[in-house]
Motif scaffolding. Structure first.
Motif, PDB file in Angstrom:
ATOM      1  N   LEU A  69       1.055  -1.340  -0.548  1.00 39.62           N
ATOM      2  CA  LEU A  69       0.582   0.050  -0.185  1.00 39.62           C
ATOM      3  C   LEU A  69       1.015   0.807  -0.295  1.00 39.62           C
ATOM      4  O   LEU A  69       0.474   1.629  -0.747  1.00 39.62           O
ATOM      5  CB  LEU A  69      -1.224   0.111   1.324  1.00 39.62           C
ATOM      6  CG  LEU A  69      -1.280   1.004   1.362  1.00 39.62           C
ATOM      7  CD1 LEU A  69      -2.530   1.440   0.496  1.00 39.62           C
ATOM      8  CD2 LEU A  69      -2.396   1.150   2.679  1.00 39.62           C
ATOM      9  N   LEU A  70       2.025   1.315   0.840  1.00 40.41           N
ATOM     10  CA  LEU A  70       2.843   2.927   0.678  1.00 40.41           C
ATOM     11  C   LEU A  70       3.197   2.922  -0.260  1.00 40.41           C
ATOM     12  O   LEU A  70       4.242   4.098  -0.851  1.00 40.41           O
ATOM     13  CB  LEU A  70       3.509   2.184   1.399  1.00 40.41           C
ATOM     14  CG  LEU A  70       3.733   2.247   3.439  1.00 40.41           C
ATOM     15  CD1 LEU A  70       4.133   1.699   4.328  1.00 40.41           C
ATOM     16  CD2 LEU A  70       2.494   4.064   4.124  1.00 40.41           C
ATOM     17  N   SER A  71       3.936   1.515  -1.113  1.00 43.34           N
ATOM     18  CA  SER A  71       4.249   2.090  -2.677  1.00 43.34           C
ATOM     19  C   SER A  71       3.747   2.630  -3.347  1.00 43.34           C
ATOM     20  O   SER A  71       3.319   2.881  -4.468  1.00 43.34           O
ATOM     21  CB  SER A  71       5.040   0.486  -3.265  1.00 43.34           C
ATOM     22  OG  SER A  71       3.790  -0.398  -3.541  1.00 43.34           O
ATOM     23  N   TRP A  72       1.794   3.055  -3.488  1.00 43.70           N
ATOM     24  CA  TRP A  72       0.876   3.245  -4.321  1.00 43.70           C
ATOM     25  C   TRP A  72       0.921   5.021  -4.375  1.00 43.70           C
ATOM     26  O   TRP A  72       1.304   5.516  -2.957  1.00 43.70           O
ATOM     27  CB  TRP A  72      -0.079   2.612  -3.467  1.00 43.70           C
ATOM     28  CG  TRP A  72      -1.241   2.658  -4.718  1.00 43.70           C
ATOM     29  CD1 TRP A  72      -1.400   2.146  -6.360  1.00 43.70           C
ATOM     30  CD2 TRP A  72      -2.509   4.324  -4.219  1.00 43.70           C
ATOM     31  NE1 TRP A  72      -2.521   3.091  -6.194  1.00 43.70           N
ATOM     32  CE2 TRP A  72      -2.841   3.623  -5.815  1.00 43.70           C
ATOM     33  CE3 TRP A  72      -2.859   4.544  -3.459  1.00 43.70           C
ATOM     34  CZ2 TRP A  72      -4.333   4.274  -5.958  1.00 43.70           C
ATOM     35  CZ3 TRP A  72      -4.401   5.296  -4.126  1.00 43.70           C
ATOM     36  CH2 TRP A  72      -4.951   4.656  -5.701  1.00 43.70           C
ATOM     37  N   GLU A  73       1.081   5.184  -5.163  1.00 44.12           N
ATOM     38  CA  GLU A  73       1.294   6.953  -5.661  1.00 44.12           C
ATOM     39  C   GLU A  73      -0.453   7.922  -5.598  1.00 44.12           C
ATOM     40  O   GLU A  73      -0.430   8.861  -5.400  1.00 44.12           O
ATOM     41  CB  GLU A  73       1.075   7.016  -6.622  1.00 44.12           C
ATOM     42  CG  GLU A  73       3.205   6.615  -7.089  1.00 44.12           C
ATOM     43  CD  GLU A  73       4.245   6.952  -6.273  1.00 44.12           C
ATOM     44  OE1 GLU A  73       3.456   8.595  -5.893  1.00 44.12           O
ATOM     45  OE2 GLU A  73       5.228   6.897  -6.120  1.00 44.12           O
ATOM     46  N   GLY A  74      -1.327   6.835  -4.763  1.00 43.86           N
ATOM     47  CA  GLY A  74      -2.969   7.226  -5.427  1.00 43.86           C
ATOM     48  C   GLY A  74      -3.276   8.119  -3.983  1.00 43.86           C
ATOM     49  O   GLY A  74      -1.994   7.764  -2.837  1.00 43.86           O
ATOM     50  N   GLU A  75      -4.315   8.789  -3.718  1.00 42.57           N
ATOM     51  CA  GLU A  75      -4.531   8.809  -3.120  1.00 42.57           C
ATOM     52  C   GLU A  75      -5.580   7.862  -1.975  1.00 42.57           C
ATOM     53  O   GLU A  75      -6.292   6.818  -2.667  1.00 42.57           O
ATOM     54  CB  GLU A  75      -5.464  10.660  -2.506  1.00 42.57           C
ATOM     55  CG  GLU A  75      -4.449  11.552  -3.173  1.00 42.57           C
ATOM     56  CD  GLU A  75      -3.980  12.053  -1.776  1.00 42.57           C
ATOM     57  OE1 GLU A  75      -4.618  11.431  -0.249  1.00 42.57           O
ATOM     58  OE2 GLU A  75      -2.523  12.058  -2.236  1.00 42.57           O
ATOM     59  N   VAL A  76      -5.336   7.726  -0.657  1.00 38.27           N
ATOM     60  CA  VAL A  76      -6.217   6.995   0.381  1.00 38.27           C
ATOM     61  C   VAL A  76      -7.645   7.689   1.029  1.00 38.27           C
ATOM     62  O   VAL A  76      -6.775   8.364   2.041  1.00 38.27           O
ATOM     63  CB  VAL A  76      -5.579   6.241   0.817  1.00 38.27           C
ATOM     64  CG1 VAL A  76      -6.680   4.470   1.108  1.00 38.27           C
ATOM     65  CG2 VAL A  76      -5.246   4.722  -0.651  1.00 38.27           C
ATOM     66  N   ASP A  77      -8.960   7.272   1.662  1.00 35.42           N
ATOM     67  CA  ASP A  77      -9.384   7.958   2.217  1.00 35.42           C
ATOM     68  C   ASP A  77      -9.677   6.767   3.599  1.00 35.42           C
ATOM     69  O   ASP A  77      -9.307   6.794   4.524  1.00 35.42           O
ATOM     70  CB  ASP A  77     -11.159   8.085   2.575  1.00 35.42           C
ATOM     71  CG  ASP A  77     -10.742   9.387   0.941  1.00 35.42           C
ATOM     72  OD1 ASP A  77     -10.060  10.478   0.986  1.00 35.42           O
ATOM     73  OD2 ASP A  77     -11.711   8.742  -0.077  1.00 35.42           O
ATOM     74  N   VAL A  78      -9.217   5.189   3.097  1.00 36.80           N
ATOM     75  CA  VAL A  78      -9.593   4.639   4.188  1.00 36.80           C
ATOM     76  C   VAL A  78      -9.429   3.394   3.850  1.00 36.80           C
ATOM     77  O   VAL A  78      -8.848   2.846   2.981  1.00 36.80           O
ATOM     78  CB  VAL A  78     -10.714   4.205   4.573  1.00 36.80           C
ATOM     79  CG1 VAL A  78     -11.296   2.569   5.626  1.00 36.80           C
ATOM     80  CG2 VAL A  78     -12.482   5.319   4.781  1.00 36.80           C
ATOM     81  N   VAL A  79      -8.019   2.441   4.858  1.00 36.30           N
ATOM     82  CA  VAL A  79      -7.735   2.208   4.882  1.00 36.30           C
ATOM     83  C   VAL A  79      -8.393   0.160   5.761  1.00 36.30           C
ATOM     84  O   VAL A  79      -8.762   0.465   6.818  1.00 36.30           O
ATOM     85  CB  VAL A  79      -6.095   1.331   5.434  1.00 36.30           C
ATOM     86  CG1 VAL A  79      -5.413   0.216   5.427  1.00 36.30           C
ATOM     87  CG2 VAL A  79      -5.159   2.204   4.764  1.00 36.30           C
ATOM     88  N   VAL A  80      -8.387  -0.603   4.735  1.00 39.61           N
ATOM     89  CA  VAL A  80      -9.747  -1.677   5.885  1.00 39.61           C
ATOM     90  C   VAL A  80      -8.336  -2.566   5.355  1.00 39.61           C
ATOM     91  O   VAL A  80      -7.615  -3.353   4.312  1.00 39.61           O
ATOM     92  CB  VAL A  80     -10.648  -1.914   4.912  1.00 39.61           C
ATOM     93  CG1 VAL A  80     -11.306  -3.371   5.309  1.00 39.61           C
ATOM     94  CG2 VAL A  80     -12.190  -1.619   4.795  1.00 39.61           C
ATOM     95  N   ALA A  81      -8.319  -2.839   6.409  1.00 42.21           N
ATOM     96  CA  ALA A  81      -7.057  -3.938   6.684  1.00 42.21           C
ATOM     97  C   ALA A  81      -7.661  -5.026   7.749  1.00 42.21           C
ATOM     98  O   ALA A  81      -7.766  -4.805   8.896  1.00 42.21           O
ATOM     99  CB  ALA A  81      -5.069  -3.196   7.123  1.00 42.21           C
ATOM    100  N   ASP A  82      -7.095  -6.987   7.229  1.00 43.55           N
ATOM    101  CA  ASP A  82      -6.950  -7.454   8.091  1.00 43.55           C
ATOM    102  C   ASP A  82      -6.005  -6.982   9.485  1.00 43.55           C
ATOM    103  O   ASP A  82      -4.913  -6.608   9.473  1.00 43.55           O
ATOM    104  CB  ASP A  82      -6.047  -8.729   7.414  1.00 43.55           C
ATOM    105  CG  ASP A  82      -5.980 -10.034   8.299  1.00 43.55           C
ATOM    106  OD1 ASP A  82      -7.599 -10.258   8.535  1.00 43.55           O
ATOM    107  OD2 ASP A  82      -4.856 -10.492   8.380  1.00 43.55           O
ATOM    108  N   PHE A  83      -6.639  -7.675  10.984  1.00 45.99           N
ATOM    109  CA  PHE A  83      -5.178  -7.648  11.462  1.00 45.99           C
ATOM    110  C   PHE A  83      -4.070  -7.964  11.621  1.00 45.99           C
ATOM    111  O   PHE A  83      -3.542  -7.095  12.093  1.00 45.99           O
ATOM    112  CB  PHE A  83      -5.840  -8.734  12.849  1.00 45.99           C
ATOM    113  CG  PHE A  83      -5.411  -8.641  14.243  1.00 45.99           C
ATOM    114  CD1 PHE A  83      -5.762  -7.267  15.027  1.00 45.99           C
ATOM    115  CD2 PHE A  83      -5.063  -9.260  14.360  1.00 45.99           C
ATOM    116  CE1 PHE A  83      -4.822  -6.578  16.335  1.00 45.99           C
ATOM    117  CE2 PHE A  83      -4.357  -9.386  15.739  1.00 45.99           C
ATOM    118  CZ  PHE A  83      -3.928  -7.970  17.012  1.00 45.99           C
ATOM    119  N   GLY A  84      -3.884  -8.975  10.915  1.00 47.99           N
ATOM    120  CA  GLY A  84      -2.601  -9.773  10.472  1.00 47.99           C
ATOM    121  C   GLY A  84      -1.642  -8.947   9.955  1.00 47.99           C
ATOM    122  O   GLY A  84      -0.248  -8.490  10.158  1.00 47.99           O
ATOM    123  N   ALA A  85      -2.390  -8.179   9.030  1.00 51.72           N
ATOM    124  CA  ALA A  85      -0.894  -6.859   8.594  1.00 51.72           C
ATOM    125  C   ALA A  85      -1.137  -6.025   8.802  1.00 51.72           C
ATOM    126  O   ALA A  85      -0.249  -4.773   8.391  1.00 51.72           O
ATOM    127  CB  ALA A  85      -2.364  -6.440   7.184  1.00 51.72           C
TER     128      ALA A  85
END
Length: 122
Positions: A39-55
């Motif tokens: 995700l950090l290598s992506w260049e776009g904008e993000v409002d919300v991250v939905v992530a698995d607990f393990g991630a």
């Protein structure tokens, strides 16, 4: 009004696709990633991250700080394996804005995103 830009982070492609399908009407899934590092290598904008607990936990926890530095207004929703109190405590320890048990994502996630974005807009 533009749709909320959501990044979905989970190691399992079927889970990522299921979340995308749940959000198809209410949000724009802009990225599906295996890890927060991706995700950090992506260049776009993000409002919300939905992530698995393990991630988000263990060695990946430090990446959450990088994520918040890159997108200071981003909201984090942690998807957990269950809905008992220990999962809430663990999500709180990650400074998550919200948490949702994976088995209830379909019913809870769209409304939760709407509330998080409305609270951010104030």
């Amino acid at each position: 009004m533009r749709k909320t830009r959501v990044a979905v982070v989970d190691r399992v492609p079927l889970v990522r696709e299921a979340i995308r399908a749940v959000l198809a009407e209410s949000a724009q899934v802009v990225l599906q990633a295996d890890s927060l590092e991706d995700l950090l290598s992506w260049e776009g904008e993000v409002d919300v991250v939905v992530a698995d607990f393990g991630a988000c936990s263990g060695p990946h926890r430090a990446i959450l700080q990088d994520l918040r530095q890159r997108w200071p207004r981003v909201r984090l929703v942690v998807a957990t394996a269950g809905d008992e109190g220990p999962y809430a405590e663990a999500a709180h320890a990650l400074a998550a804005d919200a948490w949702v048990p994976k088995h209830r994502l379909g019913t809870l996630l769209p409304g939760l995103l709407e509330r998080l974005v409305a609270a951010t807009a104030r």
